[in-house]
Scaffold this active site. Structure first.
Site, short mmCIF file in Angstrom:
data_model
loop_
_atom_site.label_atom_id
_atom_site.label_comp_id
_atom_site.label_asym_id
_atom_site.label_seq_id
_atom_site.Cartn_x
_atom_site.Cartn_y
_atom_site.Cartn_z
N GLU A 212 0.83 -1.21 0.00
CA GLU A 212 0.00 0.00 0.00
C GLU A 212 0.87 1.27 0.00
O GLU A 212 0.59 2.22 -0.73
CB GLU A 212 -0.91 0.00 1.23
CG GLU A 212 -2.27 0.59 0.96
CD GLU A 212 -3.29 0.15 2.00
OE1 GLU A 212 -4.32 -0.40 1.60
OE2 GLU A 212 -3.05 0.34 3.21
N GLU A 215 2.27 1.68 -3.37
CA GLU A 215 1.25 2.18 -4.31
C GLU A 215 1.04 3.68 -4.11
O GLU A 215 0.92 4.44 -5.09
CB GLU A 215 -0.07 1.42 -4.10
CG GLU A 215 -1.15 1.80 -5.12
CD GLU A 215 -2.46 1.06 -4.91
OE1 GLU A 215 -2.54 0.18 -4.04
OE2 GLU A 215 -3.43 1.40 -5.64
N CYS A 232 -8.59 -2.60 2.98
CA CYS A 232 -8.49 -3.86 3.73
C CYS A 232 -9.81 -4.29 4.35
O CYS A 232 -9.91 -5.38 4.89
CB CYS A 232 -7.41 -3.75 4.80
SG CYS A 232 -7.55 -2.27 5.76
N SER A 252 -7.14 1.83 -2.96
CA SER A 252 -5.93 1.07 -3.28
C SER A 252 -6.37 -0.25 -3.91
O SER A 252 -7.43 -0.79 -3.58
CB SER A 252 -5.17 0.80 -1.97
OG SER A 252 -4.34 -0.31 -2.11
N LYS A 291 -15.82 -10.74 6.00
CA LYS A 291 -14.70 -11.54 5.49
C LYS A 291 -15.19 -12.89 4.95
O LYS A 291 -14.54 -13.49 4.10
CB LYS A 291 -13.67 -11.79 6.60
CG LYS A 291 -12.98 -10.55 7.10
CD LYS A 291 -11.82 -10.16 6.23
CE LYS A 291 -11.14 -8.92 6.76
NZ LYS A 291 -10.25 -8.31 5.78
N GLU A 294 -16.19 -11.91 1.59
CA GLU A 294 -15.01 -11.55 0.79
C GLU A 294 -14.30 -12.80 0.26
O GLU A 294 -13.92 -12.87 -0.92
CB GLU A 294 -14.02 -10.75 1.64
CG GLU A 294 -12.76 -10.34 0.88
CD GLU A 294 -11.70 -9.71 1.79
OE1 GLU A 294 -11.49 -10.23 2.91
OE2 GLU A 294 -11.10 -8.71 1.38
N GLU A 299 -13.15 -13.31 -7.69
CA GLU A 299 -11.78 -12.89 -8.04
C GLU A 299 -10.76 -13.28 -6.96
O GLU A 299 -9.57 -13.06 -7.13
CB GLU A 299 -11.72 -11.38 -8.32
CG GLU A 299 -11.99 -10.47 -7.14
CD GLU A 299 -13.47 -10.16 -6.92
OE1 GLU A 299 -14.31 -10.95 -7.37
OE2 GLU A 299 -13.76 -9.14 -6.27
N CYS A 436 -12.05 -2.93 13.50
CA CYS A 436 -12.30 -4.38 13.65
C CYS A 436 -12.44 -4.83 15.10
O CYS A 436 -13.01 -5.89 15.35
CB CYS A 436 -11.18 -5.17 12.99
SG CYS A 436 -10.94 -4.77 11.26
S1 SF4 Z 1 -14.62 -6.16 11.16
FE1 SF4 Z 1 -15.73 -4.39 10.32
S2 SF4 Z 1 -14.11 -2.85 10.05
FE2 SF4 Z 1 -13.08 -4.82 10.26
S3 SF4 Z 1 -12.81 -5.57 8.18
FE3 SF4 Z 1 -14.74 -6.42 8.93
S4 SF4 Z 1 -16.34 -5.01 8.26
FE4 SF4 Z 1 -14.37 -3.94 8.11
#
Ligand code: SF4
Ligand code: SF4
Ligand code: SF4
Length: 504
Positions: A212, A215, A232, A252, A291, A294, A299, A436
Site C-alpha cells: 500500500e 502504491e 483492507c 488502493s 470476510k 469476501e 476474483e 475491527c
Molecule cells: S470487522 Fe468491520 S471494520 Fe473490520 S474488516 Fe470487517 S467489516 Fe471492516
C-alpha cells in the site's frame, strides 16, 4: 409533572413487565437449546430474570422463511422481537438502508425491500446489525462444522491465520477482562484443536503495508489519482461498489490482509512445503462477518482454488475451543509458526480505527525520506472519533490524511471527495464503528464503549511492546520478496496481491 413520584419496582410494575416478556415469548419459537444465540440472548436472560416458568398466552405464531442466502448472515425472523435496533444501526449509523419494518401489526417483519434475499441487496455484511440484535433473529453463518470436517480429513493439511483484533477480545469469551491480550493462549488452543500450522494475519498486514505504501508513492510520483483509500475492509469495499461506483479508481488495489495471506499460502508456502494447493485448507479467524463474503468473491481464487477456504469469527473460535473441552485460561503461551507468523507492531494496529493509517505512515515516511523515523507514534490518527483528520510532515511535503470508521462517517467523507471539497492524500476507512475491534464477529459487548476502549488499548500496548514496529522491517517479509515476489508493487505482487472492483 412536578413532584410526581414514579415507582418502577412496585408489584404492579413488576407484573406488567413480566406480562410484556410473556407476550414476547408467546410469539417465539422457544427453541433456546438449539439456537445460535443460546446463553448469549438478551430475551432468554430477561425471561430468566423475570422468573418466567410458563407462558399463559397462547395463539398463532409468526412464521417467516429463513434467509440463508448470504455467506455472512442468517435472518430467522421467527425470533425477531421487533426492537428495531438493527434498523437504527443499518439506516442511521451505517446509512446502508437495507433493513426496515414492512407490513403492520402481527404481520410486521424487518426485511430488505421486496423481501429480497440478503445476497441480492446492497448489504455490506458488516454484521453490525448482528452485533446489536438481542435475539437469534440475526446471526452469523456458522462455519465451525466445516472446520471440524477439514481437521478430520487426513488427506488435507489445515492451516489457520488469526486477525489482529481477535487477540484483544477472545479472552472475554472465557471470563477474562476486556482488553486482556491472549495471543499465546490463542495459538496454543488452535494447535490443540488440531491445526497443522498456526499463522498470523499480522504477517499479511505487514505485507499489505509494504504494497500500500509503495502504491501511494507510485501515485504521488506518477500523478495518480488521490486520495488513495485503504482497501483492507471488505464491508467498506462493498459499500463503495454500490454507492460510490463513480470513484472506483481511488481505493488502493491491494487485497485485504486476509486475502493476501491466502494468496501467499496457496503459492509460496505450498511450494515451500511441497503440497498441492488443492490439499491445503486455509482457515481464517476474523472479527468480521464481511470476510466470509469476501473469501467467496470469485476474483479471490485462482484456477478454481480459493485463496481462503473457510472463515470463522472470534465467537465461532470460542465455541470450538469450548466444544473441544480445552481449559483456555490454563493454557501455556505458545508462539506462531513461521514463515507466515512473524509480525511487527505496525501490523497489530490494523485491528483498530486509525491503525492502518499509522502503519502506512511509518513505512511511507522511511520510503520517501530514506531516513529513519525516530518516533513511530502518530497520536493524531488515534482515538474513537468517527472522522479524524491530520497533516503529517514527510520531508518538505505536508501529507493530508483522514480516517473514518462506521459507514455513515465514510459516506460523509466520500461525498466531500465527490464534490471536490477536500484535498487528502490518503484516507483509511473501516466499516465498523471503532474498526475491527468492534467487528460484527467479535464477542457481544452490548454497546459497552468501555469494552471497546480496552480492546483498542490492548492493541496499542501490543504494538509498543514489539521490538520491530515498522512493517517493511519484518525479516520474513523481506525474505518473501527476495525468494518469491521480487520487488514491492512489482509484477508478481500485482498478480497475487492486488485486485479490481466492480460497479454494483
Ligand atoms: S470487522 Fe468491520 S471494520 Fe473490520 S474488516 Fe470487517 S467489516 Fe471492516
Ligand atoms: S450487515 Fe450491515 S449493511 Fe447489512 S443489514 Fe446489517 S447493518 Fe445493514
Ligand atoms: S435487532 Fe433483531 S430482534 Fe430487533 S428488530 Fe432487528 S432482527 Fe428483530
Amino acid at each position: 409533572m412536578n413532584d410526581m413520584v414514579i415507582k418502577t419496582n412496585s408489584i404492579k410494575a413488576i407484573k406488567a413487565r413480566r406480562s410484556m416478556v410473556e407476550l414476547l415469548l408467546s410469539n417465539h419459537p422457544q427453541d433456546c437449546l438449539l439456537c445460535e444465540k443460546n446463553s448469549e440472548c438478551e430475551l432468554q436472560k430477561l425471561a430468566a430474570d423475570m422468573n418466567i416458568k410458563s407462558i399463559k398466552y397462547t395463539g398463532e405464531k409468526s412464521k417467516f422463511p429463513k434467509d440463508t442466502s448470504s455467506f455472512s448472515i442468517i435472518r430467522d425472523l421467527d425470533k425477531c422481537i421487533l426492537c428495531r435496533r438493527c434498523v437504527t444501526m443499518c439506516n442511521e449509523v451505517q446509512t446502508v438502508g437495507v433493513l426496515s419494518p414492512v407490513n403492520r401489526g402481527f404481520h410486521t417483519v424487518i426485511s430488505p425491500a421486496f423481501s429480497s434475499p440478503m445476497i441480492e441487496t446492497n448489504c455490506t455484511f458488516c454484521g453490525q446489525c448482528v452485533a446489536v440484535c438481542p435475539t437469534g433473529a440475526l446471526t452469523e453463518v456458522n462455519n465451525t462444522s466445516k472446520v471440524w470436517d477439514a481437521l478430520d480429513n487426513k488427506d488435507k493439511v489445515v492451516i489457520v491465520q488469526t486477525a489482529p483484533a481477535i487477540r484483544a477480545a477472545l479472552g472475554e469469551e472465557f471470563g477474562l477482562e476486556p482488553g486482556t491480550v491472549v495471543t499465546g493462549k490463542m495459538v496454543a488452543a488452535l494447535r490443540a484443536l488440531g491445526f497443522n500450522k498456526v499463522f498470523d494475519t499480522d504477517f499479511a498486514a505487514d505485507l499489505t503495508i509494504v504494497e500500500e505504501a509503495s502504491e501511494l508513492i507510485y501515485r504521488l510520483e506518477h500523478g495518480g489519482r488521490l486520495p488513495m483509500l485503504t482497501s483492507c475492509c471488505p464491508g467498506w469495499i462493498k459499500f463503495f461498489e454500490h454507492d460510490f461506483s463513480d470513484l472506483l479508481d481511488i481505493p488502493s488495489t491491494c487485497k485485504s490482509p486476509q486475502q493476501m495471506f491466502g494468496a501467499i499460502a496457496k503459492t509460496y508456502l505450498a511450494e515451500k512445503v511441497e503440497i498441492d494447493p488443492k490439499n491445503l485448507v486455509v482457515v481464517s479467524v476474523m472479527p468480521c462477518l464481511a470476510k466470509k463474503y469476501e473469501a467467496a468473491r470469485p476474483e479471490m481464487s485462482r484456477n478454481g482454488v480459493p485463496d481462503i477456504d473457510i472463515v470463522i469469527s472470534t465467537r465461532e473460535l470460542s465455541k470450538m475451543i469450548k466444544e473441544a473441552g480445552i481449559d483456555f485460561n490454563s493454557l501455556d503461551d505458545e508462539d506462531f509458526d513461521n514463515p507466515l507468523g512473524e509480525s511487527t507492531g505496525a501490523s497489530v494496529l490494523f485491528g483498530t480505527t486509525g491503525g492502518v493509517m499509522e502503519a502506512a505512515l511509518r513505512t511511507a515516511y522511511e520510503y520517501i525520506t530514506k531516513e529513519e523515523l525516530k518516533d513511530v507514534n502518530f497520536e493524531a490518527v488515534r482515538g474513537l472519533e468517527g472522522i479524524k483528520k491530520a497533516t503529517v510532515k514527510i520531508k518538505d511535503m505536508d501529507v493530508n490524511v483522514a480516517i473514518a470508521s462506521g459507514l455513515g462517517n465514510a459516506r460523509k467523507l466520500l461525498e466531500s471527495i465527490r464534490e471536490g471539497k477536500v484535498n487528502y492524500h490518503m484516507i483509511e476507512i473501516m466499516a465498523c464503528p471503532g474498526g475491527c475491534v468492534d467487528g460484527g464477529g467479535q464477542p457481544y459487548m452490548h454497546e459497552n464503549i468501555d469494552t471497546l476502549k480496552k480492546r483498542m488499548k490492548a492493541l496499542y500496548k501490543e504494538d509498543a511492546g514489539k521490538t520491530i514496529r515498522k512493517s517493511h522491517e519484518n525479516p520474513f517479509i523481506k525474505q518473501l520478496y527476495e525468494e518469491f515476489l521480487g520487488k514491492p508493487y512489482g509484477e508478481k505482487a500485482h498478480e497475487l496481491l492486488h485486485t479490481t472492483y466492480t460497479k454494483r
